[in-house]
Structures are given as C-alpha cells and as structure tokens.
Design an enzyme around this catalytic site. Structure first.
Site, short mmCIF file in Angstrom:
data_model
loop_
_atom_site.label_atom_id
_atom_site.label_comp_id
_atom_site.label_asym_id
_atom_site.label_seq_id
_atom_site.Cartn_x
_atom_site.Cartn_y
_atom_site.Cartn_z
N HIS A 13 0.78 -1.46 -0.14
CA HIS A 13 0.08 -0.01 0.13
C HIS A 13 0.87 1.27 0.10
CE1 HIS A 13 -4.01 -1.49 0.47
NE2 HIS A 13 -3.86 -2.15 1.57
N THR A 55 -2.21 -6.93 -6.68
CA THR A 55 -2.36 -5.55 -5.93
C THR A 55 -2.78 -6.32 -4.52
OG1 THR A 55 -4.77 -5.27 -5.98
CG2 THR A 55 -3.33 -4.33 -7.93
N ASP A 56 -2.41 -5.05 -3.35
CA ASP A 56 -2.96 -5.36 -2.16
C ASP A 56 -4.41 -4.64 -2.14
OD1 ASP A 56 -3.64 -5.51 0.45
OD2 ASP A 56 -1.89 -4.74 1.21
N PHE A 57 -5.54 -5.64 -2.10
CA PHE A 57 -6.94 -5.04 -2.14
C PHE A 57 -6.99 -3.90 -2.98
CE2 PHE A 57 -10.68 -3.53 0.34
CZ PHE A 57 -11.42 -4.32 0.13
N GLY A 85 -5.20 -1.20 -4.00
CA GLY A 85 -4.21 -0.42 -3.88
C GLY A 85 -4.05 0.59 -5.16
#
Length: 244
Positions: free
Chosen positions: A183, A214-216, A218
């Site tokens: 993030h 991706t992180d959620f 991001g």
C-alpha cells in the site's frame, strides 16, 4: 466488485460460484485466494495455528513447512487455491499494527521462515494438495515513517537490499509464483506504480516469472497520492508491472 469474490469461506459457496463460471461463455475457472495466514483460520472447521510472529519465536523452520503443508491440504479440501502468505516483511517498527503477521525483525530468520512456508504451500504444484503462495507486501511498509499501516517509507537502497529485499528474493528463488505489492509509498513512489521494484528488481534482477497482485484496492488508492484519476493510476500500475 466485478471480477472477484472476496472472503469465500465455505466449500458450498466456492463450488456454487465455480459451477456458474463453468456455465459462462468462456468457461474460465475461478481462482480462489484467501488470507490463510496461520491456517485457513477465517473459514469454519479449519485448524488455527500460531500467528507468524509466534511461529518465528520457535526458530523452527521445519514447523513452518509443516504448518504450510497442512494449511494447503485444508484449503484444497474446500476448493481454495491460493493463500496470501507468507508475509516476509521485516518488521522494524513496533508501532506498526501488522507485526504479528510477520516473522519479526531479523532478515535472516524472516528469510528462512518464508522459504519454508513457500515450499510447504506449493509443494510441487502438481497435486490436489498444493496451493499458490504469495510473498508480500513489496516493500517497506513495515517501517512506516509514522508507524501506521500504509504510511510512506523512506529507505535507502542499501537498507532495502540488505534488510528488506533478501526475504523476497529468497521467496522468488524458492519458487513463489505470486507476489503482492504494498500500500505504501517507497521514497515518494507508490509501490503499486513502482516500475523499479516490480520490473527492474523483481523480474529482471531476480527472474520472477509469476504474477503480481495488488493489495486489495491499492490501485484506486493511488488517486489519493495526487497521480490522477482511476484510468491514469490503473495504466501506471499495469505499465509498472501489476498483473492482477
């Protein structure tokens, strides 16, 4: 959200969604990922193991392998294919709220635990008892400038290569086929749009041949960095090396 089902926690739901995918025009199977970080602990009736930081306190790398192997078997029993673990961030700020998800502050120990977890999850990736590992979060979010998750990190390249990179590079060499970016900003550049990280270091220098996720949310979060609208930040992320 189009394209994903988040937190599928039962085999009944997983099988139902998969059956719908098989009725679609292209019949592309769904890959189910889940935060099976200390066992598939969000799902009912699965074994809950010690958190990563507690596992690291044992210095028992064989136990790390065994836990990952058993977690993979339980995941596949409920039609899950991909765990968002191991977290191989090197925790260097005790204020940071995700220390418990890591293997601690020592790059060497983090590396050993991460490698064994990757091997335990993935096996040979040729049986119905193996799942994809995901090394995360790339990189630097575990030493944020104000101690909070997602805040910027300001780190020299020497610190990155000596402290934060080794567990990730070792995870790549161990065969991890997915990696999650972070993030945070790294030295002023959001990690989700950092071509140096994802293309130059990860793929060209380390030879990573898996996929970057991706992180959620991001990518959309980069709008808050002042880079541009959703179309602009999406293009930057894809061009920098994000695959999913």
């Amino acid at each position: 959200l189009i394209g994903s089902f988040l937190h599928v926690l039962t085999i009944e739901e997983a099988n139902y969604l998969q059956s719908l995918a098989m009725k679609s025009r292209l019949q592309i199977p769904i890959i189910f990922g889940i935060d099976a970080i200390h066992g598939n602990a969000n799902a009912p009736d699965n074994t809950v193991y010690p958190t990563n930081i507690n596992l690291a306190c044992s210095f028992d790398t064989l136990m790390a392998y065994k836990i990952a192997r058993q977690t993979a078997k339980e995941m596949r029993a409920m039609n899950m294919h991909w765990t968002f673990n191991p977290n191989v961030e090197v925790a260097r700020d005790a204020r940071w709220g995700r220390v418990g998800e890591t293997y601690g502050e020592d790059p060497y120990l983090v590396t050993l635990m991460g490698v064994q977890s990757v091997r335990g999850y993935q096996g040979d990736l040729d049986s119905d008892e193996d799942v994809l590992a995901c090394i995360k979060h790339f990189v630097g979010g575990s030493e944020p400038i104000n101690g909070t998750n997602g805040s910027p990190a300001d780190l020299s390249e020497r610190t990155l290569r000596e402290v934060f990179f080794p567990p990730f590079e070792a995870g790549v060499k161990a065969g991890a086929l997915s990696l999650m970016t972070a993030h945070n900003e790294l030295n002023g550049v959001p990690c989700h749009s950092n071509e140096w990280l994802m293309t130059d270091v990860l793929r060209k220098q380390w030879g990573f041949n898996g996929f970057v996720v991706t992180d959620f949310t991001g990518i959309s979060e980069m709008i808050e960095h002042g880079i541009g609208d959703l179309q602009t930040v999406s293009a930057r992320a894809l061009n920098a090396g994000v695959d999913m």
